[in-house]
Write an enzyme that holds these catalytic residues in place. Structure first.
Site, PDB file in Angstrom:
ATOM      1  N   LYS A  13     -13.881  10.055  -1.707  1.00  0.00           N
ATOM      2  CA  LYS A  13     -13.083  11.028  -2.438  1.00  0.00           C
ATOM      3  C   LYS A  13     -12.785  10.373  -3.792  1.00  0.00           C
ATOM      4  O   LYS A  13     -12.082   9.365  -3.861  1.00  0.00           O
ATOM      5  CB  LYS A  13     -11.814  11.307  -1.638  1.00  0.00           C
ATOM      6  CG  LYS A  13     -10.601  11.783  -2.412  1.00  0.00           C
ATOM      7  CD  LYS A  13     -10.707  13.210  -2.900  1.00  0.00           C
ATOM      8  CE  LYS A  13      -9.379  13.627  -3.519  1.00  0.00           C
ATOM      9  NZ  LYS A  13      -9.003  12.777  -4.672  1.00  0.00           N
ATOM     10  N   GLY A  52      -4.106   2.545  -4.172  1.00  0.00           N
ATOM     11  CA  GLY A  52      -3.306   3.481  -4.953  1.00  0.00           C
ATOM     12  C   GLY A  52      -1.824   3.263  -4.729  1.00  0.00           C
ATOM     13  O   GLY A  52      -1.390   2.137  -4.487  1.00  0.00           O
ATOM     14  N   SER A  53      -1.086   4.344  -4.800  1.00  0.00           N
ATOM     15  CA  SER A  53       0.364   4.240  -4.741  1.00  0.00           C
ATOM     16  C   SER A  53       0.855   4.073  -3.313  1.00  0.00           C
ATOM     17  O   SER A  53       0.152   4.365  -2.351  1.00  0.00           O
ATOM     18  CB  SER A  53       0.994   5.506  -5.313  1.00  0.00           C
ATOM     19  OG  SER A  53       0.737   6.596  -4.438  1.00  0.00           O
ATOM     20  N   ARG A  54       2.092   3.628  -3.196  1.00  0.00           N
ATOM     21  CA  ARG A  54       2.688   3.491  -1.876  1.00  0.00           C
ATOM     22  C   ARG A  54       2.834   4.863  -1.218  1.00  0.00           C
ATOM     23  O   ARG A  54       2.549   5.015  -0.024  1.00  0.00           O
ATOM     24  CB  ARG A  54       4.046   2.795  -1.964  1.00  0.00           C
ATOM     25  CG  ARG A  54       4.504   2.330  -0.586  1.00  0.00           C
ATOM     26  CD  ARG A  54       5.949   1.894  -0.524  1.00  0.00           C
ATOM     27  NE  ARG A  54       6.243   0.720  -1.334  1.00  0.00           N
ATOM     28  CZ  ARG A  54       7.284  -0.087  -1.105  1.00  0.00           C
ATOM     29  NH1 ARG A  54       8.097   0.155  -0.085  1.00  0.00           N
ATOM     30  NH2 ARG A  54       7.542  -1.109  -1.885  1.00  0.00           N
ATOM     31  N   GLY A 108       1.021   7.527  -1.675  1.00  0.00           N
ATOM     32  CA  GLY A 108      -0.288   7.993  -1.230  1.00  0.00           C
ATOM     33  C   GLY A 108      -0.762   7.258   0.004  1.00  0.00           C
ATOM     34  O   GLY A 108      -1.233   7.858   0.974  1.00  0.00           O
ATOM     35  N   GLY A 109      -0.628   5.945  -0.020  1.00  0.00           N
ATOM     36  CA  GLY A 109      -1.079   5.134   1.110  1.00  0.00           C
ATOM     37  C   GLY A 109      -0.321   5.463   2.383  1.00  0.00           C
ATOM     38  O   GLY A 109      -0.914   5.609   3.456  1.00  0.00           O
ATOM     39  N   GLU A 131      -4.242  -0.402   0.012  1.00  0.00           N
ATOM     40  CA  GLU A 131      -3.630  -1.399  -0.844  1.00  0.00           C
ATOM     41  C   GLU A 131      -2.673  -0.634  -1.732  1.00  0.00           C
ATOM     42  O   GLU A 131      -3.092   0.264  -2.463  1.00  0.00           O
ATOM     43  CB  GLU A 131      -4.734  -2.112  -1.646  1.00  0.00           C
ATOM     44  CG  GLU A 131      -4.246  -3.345  -2.329  1.00  0.00           C
ATOM     45  CD  GLU A 131      -4.527  -3.280  -3.797  1.00  0.00           C
ATOM     46  OE1 GLU A 131      -3.569  -2.952  -4.544  1.00  0.00           O
ATOM     47  OE2 GLU A 131      -5.673  -3.525  -4.193  1.00  0.00           O
ATOM     48  N   CYS A 178      -2.823  -4.093  -9.906  1.00  0.00           N
ATOM     49  CA  CYS A 178      -2.089  -4.333  -8.658  1.00  0.00           C
ATOM     50  C   CYS A 178      -1.509  -5.731  -8.656  1.00  0.00           C
ATOM     51  O   CYS A 178      -0.549  -6.022  -7.956  1.00  0.00           O
ATOM     52  CB  CYS A 178      -3.003  -4.222  -7.448  1.00  0.00           C
ATOM     53  SG  CYS A 178      -4.320  -3.051  -7.620  1.00  0.00           S
ATOM     54  N   GLU A 192       7.810  -1.789  -7.396  1.00  0.00           N
ATOM     55  CA  GLU A 192       6.847  -1.852  -8.485  1.00  0.00           C
ATOM     56  C   GLU A 192       7.104  -0.727  -9.499  1.00  0.00           C
ATOM     57  O   GLU A 192       7.301   0.430  -9.124  1.00  0.00           O
ATOM     58  CB  GLU A 192       5.434  -1.692  -7.899  1.00  0.00           C
ATOM     59  CG  GLU A 192       4.323  -1.853  -8.921  1.00  0.00           C
ATOM     60  CD  GLU A 192       2.937  -1.701  -8.280  1.00  0.00           C
ATOM     61  OE1 GLU A 192       2.850  -1.195  -7.141  1.00  0.00           O
ATOM     62  OE2 GLU A 192       1.958  -2.073  -8.942  1.00  0.00           O
TER      63      GLU A 192
END
Lengths: 529, 529
Positions: free
Chosen positions: A186, A243-245, A247-248, A267, A304, A393
């Site tokens: 994706k 990606g972002s927290r 999203g993860g 990650e 990151c 972050e």
């Protein structure tokens, strides 16, 4: 050689217009949409088709002899390189990242493919093991042999901040394909044209190697539907995400709620604490401040591994460091961020800190409308400890100095930190005792520990760990960079009492593939093999 | 040497009465409670204390030199052996398992500890890697070194059906301790006395090695509260579990819902399909039926690797096999099950199948009140395919023959099966082509594949895989038996640009621990090291 972009999905060896909503690429610098082409999102039916073809391709692809799989990986590298300057230019336009950075990223990306090709050729990731029969033991033991095979089709989510190295043809894709797993990517909607170019290169490599077309697919979506359908598809056996927290965590939740839960390698976020030990700070505070600023604002801070937290002990040298760093940060030019959304999130994060009663604004960089303005903050450890949000972050050129009253308070801060990708010690020989005593603590907090360097810059090699305890990643047992990244997509299989000709060649008597195997629990030698 | 049982928890190097509810051990054969002692469940405060001590013990324990850690593991083995006959007798009483089986299980249990001791001595699980600096490369590369360290304190849930090998001193505990992780065990309430005996042996080994007492703790609870609190405790970094699918899924859910999710290695359920290929069936149907019955009813069928599903093709040889197997099953004596609850669940499962309109009861073994009566069923594949519940495990001496109309239908059945611990091929040379064609399919379904054997019996060695795709286990990338089991409790850490004396000894120049390391991506030799 220029390839015209069409904005189509890449499924079944062909390009086809997605059945979902249309969206545009944007010029990161001007903020203007780029057209043509218009990109079309994958519908759930498109996702289904890509996943089913991946499942159908799995057995044939994993059965490919190592040399052929390795050549295919090498060919992906060559074809990505052969995209030439149009790839760099498209990526520059879509991401606002400078040419040198993207050329470096491309070199790293193709190195990754070649490293995995070499790993496949070596056969080391198969971890082949033979335990010979012990017919005279009581009870007798039958022959047992072990290797690792691919888990099945893997879903990869491209990252916004590495349009090449962590995207369509990035490390997740390369390591999954190296493991023998088909991949459905994706693309990140921030750089769909870059994604299409790389996707076409990989698709052509699949065709050139006469592999089943389902080995690789590329999907677009500017929203979340295609990604959700992808993670929920029964054929998908693992997920790679950078990606972002938010999203993860959303993907983790979806994967855990499946009838058959699957592993997600996400990650997500890290502030990469740097510990400024007293000896180092006294000896070279000004140099450290300069190097720190360069690292924290490199690529507009969109790494990151960005050093977002600088920890030191109260005193004149720390104050001096703060002053040097403030001077450096003040001179940082405003930067183009990857997307308007990322800039907006950065500005919200900066706003939150600037309003925080316990946080001092040490410096801001140059301000330009529509650009990210670097920000340096300072806070006392006792305030930092009472507000966990200060450890979160802020993605972009923002960093925070935390002043600890003494070593004991420094330890408390470290102990309370969330999991990180990296922790760095800045030290001189005089700091050795303190560094030694902190080591067990920082080993528990991060996947990579550095001395006297800055964490931006991740080598692609055998000894790299780009991973770490939650929430740096969702799975601290793995790395997304380096040879060990392949382990994420492998599972062990044991063959008991198999006749020679039914065994995989890698496990047959006499070691016909000349692998580094284990035999009866030890490295195999000519005598035992 | 006899140790009197007290029914106490083992925390902080001492025995202490649990603050929770009282419960009894039961004599599995008579169904009567055994007292004294009365066992007391751990309260949430007890769980907290055990976990906090485990966390405090982690750094000191993982820093232990390999030889000392290995000696401690060997000592655990010796102390479990030294428990002698009282351990076997207590386990016989609590589980109803026969002496020979428990003596065999004890041998396997202590072998596990010794295998991990040898693995720790070898240092192979550290997976040490050195990537030397490349100062002349552009850009220069700094030195990078890699190894694997323990993830932190591990929660282990004892299993009902292996009171020694998968319980307090079983494979999960041994592999976690080998990895450098402190362990908090929640004993299975079906054999608390056996658990206490083994727990005391491990606790004494901790004391004898002068390790921090938090390295090991044993908790009791006949309910779920202590186990839930254990999995939710922030200090716990991974979970090992062997038991029911319901239990495993509940722990998975708890672990995923934590603020910091942690891995759960749950081994849950498997029906271990056996494929009776035509040549084998024609050549030795009667022998196969006899061996199958022995395997399926061994230990009253209470094995995770019990052959619960026998697949064959319509025809006279399959009918003959069914008749032979029915004759064998009819002669199976009624068996004592581990607990009244397990017997009850078995009887419900059998009742469900006996009432199923498409399932034929081929045979029942001898019936005795309060004992498990063996059961053999037969169903056509088209019925099997329409009712997924027929593929679910009935834990105990129950097995089902599935008659497939042809090879195509056999493939459909295999494809629709859930993940399994094992799949077995019974084949003759004449079946080679069919076996070859089925191999890719069964590789995707199980962690261990067998030819011409039965899956009960799991060797403890380097090449074993006791694991498999969901729901056989929650994590197909791992095994709970064999040396690879240690990987579940390790995570990689990279050291960048570390001075020699700050590095772990395992990673220093000159390879002072004489490990099998990798250097620049290849096995280290004297020349490179």
């Amino acid at each position: 050689m220029t390839m015209p972009l069409t904005g189509e999905l890449l499924i079944a060896g062909r390009a086809q217009r997605g059945e979902g909503a249309a969206f545009h690429a944007f010029d990161a610098t001007s903020g203007e949409p780029i057209a043509p082409p218009v990109f079309h999102a994958a519908s759930v039916a498109d996702v289904d088709r890509a996943c089913e073809l991946a499942d159908e391709a799995f057995d044939a692809y994993r059965a490919l002899p190592a040399e052929q799989r390795a050549r295919f990986l090498d060919d992906c590298a060559a074809r990505i390189e052969a995209l030439g300057d149009p790839l760099i230019e498209r990526a520059m336009t879509e991401t606002g990242l400078p040419r040198a950075r993207l050329e470096g990223e491309r070199a790293r990306t193709v190195n990754q493919w070649r490293m995995f090709a070499a790993l496949v050729r070596s056969g080391d990731a198969l971890d082949a093991r033979v335990e010979p029969a012990l017919p005279h033991r009581q009870p007798p033991r039958t022959d047992l042999r072990f290797w690792r095979i691919g888990v099945g089709p893997v879903a990869v989510f491209g990252a916004s901040n590495f349009p090449l190295a962590f995207s369509v043809g990035g490390g997740d894709t390369a390591s999954a394909l190296a493991a023998g797993c088909p991949v459905v990517v994706k693309a990140h909607p921030a750089h769909p044209g870059t994604s299409e170019l790389v996707g076409r290169a990989v698709q052509q490599a699949v065709a050139a190697a006469s592999l089943p077309a389902g080995v690789f697919a590329l999907l677009f979506d500017a929203g979340y539907d295609a990604g959700c359908a992808l993670v929920q598809h029964p054929a998908i056996r693992a997920v790679g995400f950078t990606g972002s927290r938010t999203g993860g965590l959303a993907l983790l939740k979806l994967a855990a709620a499946r009838p058959e839960p699957i592993p997600v390698y996400a990650e997500m976020s890290s502030v990469n604490p740097n510990l400024l030990l007293p000896g180092a700070l006294a000896a070279r505070g000004e140099t450290l401040a300069r190097e720190f600023t360069a690292s924290a604002t490199l690529g507009c801070g969109q790494f990151c591994t960005n050093p977002g937290l600088m920890l030191g002990l109260t005193g004149a040298t720390f104050d001096a460091f703060a002053a040097y760093a403030a001077r450096e940060f003040s001179a940082v030019p405003a930067g183009v961020m990857l997307t308007a959304g990322i800039l907006h999130a950065y500005e919200r994060g900066v706003e939150r800190l600037s309003q925080h009663p316990q946080v001092t604004t040490l410096a801001r960089g140059a301000a330009v409308s529509g650009r990210a303005q670097a920000a340096l903050w300072r806070v006392r450890a006792n305030s930092f400890l009472t507000d966990p949000s200060l450890g979160e972050e802020v993605f972009g050129p923002s960093s925070m100095l935390v002043e600890c009253a003494d070593e004991a308070e420094l330890r408390v801060v470290l102990r309370k930190l969330e999991g990180q990708l990296t922790v760095t010690l800045h030290m001189d020989p005089a700091d050795a005792e303190l560094a030694h005593s902190l080591l067990p603590l920082i080993e528990r907090k991060a996947g990579r520990l550095l001395v006297n360097g800055f964490p931006t810059g991740v080598e692609v090699c055998d000894a790299m760990v780009h991973g770490g305890p939650f929430p740096a990643t969702s799975d601290s047992r793995s790395t997304s960079v380096g040879t060990a990244a392949i382990e994420r997509f492998l599972r062990p299989v044991c063959y008991q009492n198999f006749a020679e000709d039914l065994l995989p060649e890698a496990l047959r008597d006499g070691n016909p593939l000349n692998l580094r195997r284990r035999f009866a629990g030890r490295p195999e030698t000519k005598e035992t093999g």
